[in-house]
Scaffold this motif. Structure first.
Motif: not given
Length: 488
Positions: A333-361
């Motif tokens: 769901a690119p562009g949806v506001t996302l709540q980041y919780w698990d630092p063990r996960a691969d972080a690569a999707p997050f900058p891409r989501a931000a580029a698509a308009g996602s904001r991060f809590v």
């Protein structure tokens, strides 16, 4: 900094060197019916007598120190900014918006000493992040409206603006849904270990949810409901057997494992159910957001997960609300506001989501999950991500917490309290205090204004207020409690 026990630490503080007796106050405002009760909530537990009046009282003489609340569109600091001016002859709080006025009174309360005096000072203040929140799980263990109002009070004390309620999970369903009353009829009574306590219903009615939102809104706290799909759904599958491929309800679940339950995209019952439930919840929600969950759907293939998340996102948007989801939804769901919780996960999707308009809590478990134990010997909590003592909650920087995520994509910070092992109201508050104030300062105060050595002394002064409010708290040795041994 530590000379004044302010948390979160303000933008600017100018001590004047004097002291003002605050044993009685007259709160003068344009709306005494609104502001006098709020002032009473703040100051009466500290033994300060509170009365209220309109602006005409300024010309009449006052039965106590005048605390004037003054709206001024030109006041600095934006919608939550305020200026608190404590003088020898009285107190003025100036703000552009009502939220700033209440923040200013909250700061004044933190200045009140055991002798009911306050230092003379000027405080100019505004927050770093607009999103400053707390996620509270009421699905694993149920906590009713009275406890939730106390949590709202605590959140407001530290200038948080969001209380996100995790209302559904494998163990229980906590919100009445008019289109599907069976959700609470069958799954509202269950929780970890079996059934909710005797005398408890186990869910919020439509009216109770509205009343809770009204109570929170009066204190400038927004309630965000979470209906967790497509995983964490056993309570729904137990209540609505047609959501299962075989049409049979699943057994109630009272354990604490995760990841085993799911919806089925190909089941004809799934889409109408998702749209009905999220549509009803959106209609009941006064605020902007509905959280759709999206986490730990461990048995779903990526394509089916993406279809189900897209369905939930569309259902929320169609109902006129803004969807919010856990970090796993970044790929779906690119562009949806996302709540980041698990630092063990691969972080690569997050900058891409931000580029698509996602904001991060940001709610990184290693800092913000307040269900984790303070230390190995703590009797409550889990340890899957290690331990989170108060310094762990304090010593981190949101702008650099997610690798590769632009700092301007960070919407704010939220603590989270999951309740697999949190059973009583005292458990709730002792897991929040003193760690929630630490996270509140991370969210409010710019990095240059934060200092651990100062914070551990400032927050220690708040124990007197927690006791006055009846909020249980944990006396971690990391904080310089008066008269206690220190372990920095």
């Amino acid at each position: 900094m530590s000379a004044l026990g302010l948390v979160p630490w303000p933008t600017e503080v100018e001590p004047r060197g004097g002291e003002l007796d605050l044993s009685a106050v007259l709160v003068v405002s344009a709306d005494p019916l609104r502001w006098t009760p709020l002032a009473g909530e703040l100051f009466t537990p500290l033994g300060v007598a509170v009365t209220g009046a309109g602006p005409d009282a300024l010309a009449e003489g006052a039965p106590g120190v005048v605390v004037e609340l003054r709206r001024d569109d030109a006041a600095p600091g934006g919608p939550e900014g305020y200026v608190l001016d404590v003088r020898d002859d009285g107190v003025t709080v100036t703000a552009a918006e009502a939220a700033g006025l209440l923040h200013g009174m909250r700061t004044l309360r933190q200045l009140v000493t055991a002798r009911r005096t306050v230092p003379t000072v000027v405080v100019r203040d505004s927050p770093r992040y607009a999103w400053r929140g707390l996620t509270l799980d009421v699905a694993r263990h149920w906590f009713g409206p009275a406890v939730l109002r106390r949590v709202v009070d605590l959140a407001g004390t530290y200038k948080l603006r969001v209380l996100h309620l995790h209302l559904t999970d494998d163990q229980g369903w906590r919100l009445e849904v008019p289109s599907h009353p069976e959700l609470t009829q069958r799954s509202g009574h269950t929780q970890v270990g079996g059934a909710v306590p005797d005398g408890e219903r186990g869910w919020l009615t439509v009216e109770e949810f509205r009343d809770l939102q009204d109570y929170a809104a009066a204190r400038f706290v927004e309630i965000i409901p979470e209906i967790d799909v497509p995983g964490h759904t056993n309570a729904a599958l137990h209540a609505c057997g047609d959501l299962n491929p075989d049409g049979a309800p699943t057994p109630a679940y009272g354990g604490i494992e995760v990841g085993f339950s799911r919806l089925w995209a190909g089941n004809p019952a799934t889409e109408p159910w998702v749209r009905d439930v999220l549509g009803d919840v959106a209609a009941m929600t006064a605020g902007r957001f509905v959280h759709i969950g999206g986490d730990e759907a461990l048995t779903l293939a990526a394509d089916e997960y993406a279809r189900l998340v897209a369905l939930a996102v569309d259902a929320v948007r169609a109902a006129g609300k803004t969807p919010l989801a856990w970090q796993e939804a970044a790929v779906a769901a690119p562009g949806v506001t996302l709540q980041y919780w698990d630092p063990r996960a691969d972080a690569a999707p997050f900058p891409r989501a931000a580029a698509a308009g996602s904001r991060f809590v940001l709610s990184p478990a290693s800092h913000a999950y307040l269900d984790l134990k303070y230390d190995a010997g703590h009797p409550i909590g889990q340890d899957w991500m290690g331990f989170v003592d108060v310094r762990d909650a304090y010593d981190w920087e949101p702008a650099t917490a997610v690798p590769g995520l632009p700092a301007d994509a960070v919407e704010g910070v939220a603590a989270a309290l999951w309740t697999e092992t949190v059973v009583t109201p005292d458990d709730v508050f002792s897991m929040l205090l003193p760690r929630l104030p630490a996270l509140a300062e991370v969210a409010w105060t710019a990095p240059g204004g934060r200092d651990w050595a100062s914070f551990r002394e400032r927050v220690a002064r708040h124990a007197r207020v927690w006791d006055a409010e009846g909020w249980a708290w944990h006396p971690t040795r990391q904080v310089a409690w008066p008269g206690a041994a220190e372990d920095a």
